[in-house]
Scaffold this motif. Sequence first.
Motif, PDB file in Angstrom:
ATOM      1  N   GLY A 138       0.794  -1.225   0.000  1.00  0.00           N
ATOM      2  CA  GLY A 138       0.000   0.000   0.000  1.00  0.00           C
ATOM      3  C   GLY A 138       0.821   1.266   0.000  1.00  0.00           C
ATOM      4  O   GLY A 138       0.273   2.368   0.063  1.00  0.00           O
ATOM      5  N   GLY A 139       2.137   1.133  -0.087  1.00  0.00           N
ATOM      6  CA  GLY A 139       2.981   2.319  -0.091  1.00  0.00           C
ATOM      7  C   GLY A 139       4.430   1.935  -0.286  1.00  0.00           C
ATOM      8  O   GLY A 139       4.765   0.752  -0.431  1.00  0.00           O
ATOM      9  N   ALA A 140       5.302   2.936  -0.305  1.00  0.00           N
ATOM     10  CA  ALA A 140       6.717   2.678  -0.551  1.00  0.00           C
ATOM     11  C   ALA A 140       7.585   3.723   0.127  1.00  0.00           C
ATOM     12  O   ALA A 140       7.173   4.874   0.319  1.00  0.00           O
ATOM     13  N   VAL A 141       8.773   3.283   0.486  1.00  0.00           N
ATOM     14  CA  VAL A 141       9.841   4.178   0.932  1.00  0.00           C
ATOM     15  C   VAL A 141      11.047   3.903   0.041  1.00  0.00           C
ATOM     16  O   VAL A 141      11.580   2.786   0.050  1.00  0.00           O
ATOM     17  N   LEU A 142      11.451   4.885  -0.733  1.00  0.00           N
ATOM     18  CA  LEU A 142      12.597   4.735  -1.627  1.00  0.00           C
ATOM     19  C   LEU A 142      13.766   5.553  -1.095  1.00  0.00           C
ATOM     20  O   LEU A 142      13.664   6.773  -0.930  1.00  0.00           O
ATOM     21  N   ALA A 143      14.875   4.886  -0.828  1.00  0.00           N
ATOM     22  CA  ALA A 143      16.114   5.565  -0.455  1.00  0.00           C
ATOM     23  C   ALA A 143      16.945   5.707  -1.714  1.00  0.00           C
ATOM     24  O   ALA A 143      17.288   4.709  -2.358  1.00  0.00           O
ATOM     25  N   VAL A 144      17.273   6.938  -2.095  1.00  0.00           N
ATOM     26  CA  VAL A 144      17.917   7.202  -3.379  1.00  0.00           C
ATOM     27  C   VAL A 144      19.279   7.842  -3.180  1.00  0.00           C
ATOM     28  O   VAL A 144      19.499   8.607  -2.239  1.00  0.00           O
ATOM     29  N   ALA A 145      20.183   7.529  -4.084  1.00  0.00           N
ATOM     30  CA  ALA A 145      21.539   8.078  -4.033  1.00  0.00           C
ATOM     31  C   ALA A 145      21.547   9.471  -4.659  1.00  0.00           C
ATOM     32  O   ALA A 145      22.014   9.693  -5.782  1.00  0.00           O
ATOM     33  N   GLY A 146      20.985  10.418  -3.920  1.00  0.00           N
ATOM     34  CA  GLY A 146      20.900  11.794  -4.368  1.00  0.00           C
ATOM     35  C   GLY A 146      20.008  12.575  -3.419  1.00  0.00           C
ATOM     36  O   GLY A 146      19.402  12.008  -2.506  1.00  0.00           O
ATOM     37  N   PRO A 147      19.890  13.887  -3.613  1.00  0.00           N
ATOM     38  CA  PRO A 147      19.024  14.691  -2.750  1.00  0.00           C
ATOM     39  C   PRO A 147      17.571  14.229  -2.867  1.00  0.00           C
ATOM     40  O   PRO A 147      17.095  13.890  -3.955  1.00  0.00           O
ATOM     41  N   ALA A 148      16.856  14.221  -1.730  1.00  0.00           N
ATOM     42  CA  ALA A 148      15.484  13.718  -1.730  1.00  0.00           C
ATOM     43  C   ALA A 148      14.516  14.691  -1.071  1.00  0.00           C
ATOM     44  O   ALA A 148      13.411  14.300  -0.697  1.00  0.00           O
TER      45      ALA A 148
END
Length: 323
Positions: free
Chosen positions: A60-70
């Motif tokens: 039902g949802g997501a948490v994305l950790a990205v290699a860049g400013p968020a």
Amino acid sequence: MPHLILIADIGGTSSRLAVVGTDGVPRDIQIHRNDDFAGFKQMIEADLTRRGDGARRAVGGAVLAVAGPADGEIIKLTNRDWSFTKRDMRRHFGWQKFAAVNDFEALALGVPALGPDDLVAVGSGIAEPDAPILVCGPGTGFGTAMLVKQGRNRHVLTGEGGRVRLGAADAEEALLLGHMVRELGPVVVEHAVSGSGLARIHRILTGATQSPEDVITAAKRGEDAARETCNVFLRLFGRIAGDLALITNARGGVYLAGGVSAALAPLFAGSPFRDAFAEHPPFEARLIDTPVHIIVHATPGLIGCGQFGARLARTLKPGLHVV
């Protein structure tokens, strides 16, 4: 009925995805090569398809950790031509909840949950309780974050430490950086202290073009040229980590993250890393007392994402689908 959150640690080279419930424990971890996909959506679609229809309906949802400013609406990877908007990503997948965080924010959030088997000590030192903690290290780029405690809560301050200018501390480093300036123009930290930076240092020192993985493997076999490359790399890394530890007053400890740090873990003990870390007069004693650990957990970014994802999982509403 949605009850799971998709979590992802998305680097410049590869991505790790899993699902979590209210316990925050990552389950069914899948690893993807970014080169196999055109962008974020395609990778996530492939990941959800692999998990099956039941899992897709449960997410039902997501948490994305990205290699860049968020911290903005538009998210771009620093070292790969991938981007998305938060609103479009949420609407495309019909998620109730969606969050994007910097990958080193996720790493820092996960540090308190790491155990002795997840860490390798570099030298000695004793952490001061509740003092700031620094997380930094090389992968595709070079990431930085600081974990600070306020009352009972922990907060993460992220930055772009990999993009600060890199200077030379002695004549040998000046020669090395001179080669980089001629090749790249102004040199930043991750031009030298990253996977590609390790390969670049090796090429400058030896004339040989090899992948960072091959250089590290050769160094572990005891090959002199590769070992010297790794020592030069680790001396630079140590000095930069010491700089950052002073800037952040990281008396709670320094944690070295990223795939390159983990791969080099067996070489730290015989390298100049710890001496370079401490050699910051007049603060040598402070840095000698600061504990340093390498994170060797296979998916440390997912631990922090899992903590964040658990909070979102507790707020999911039965039957709601966002369109």
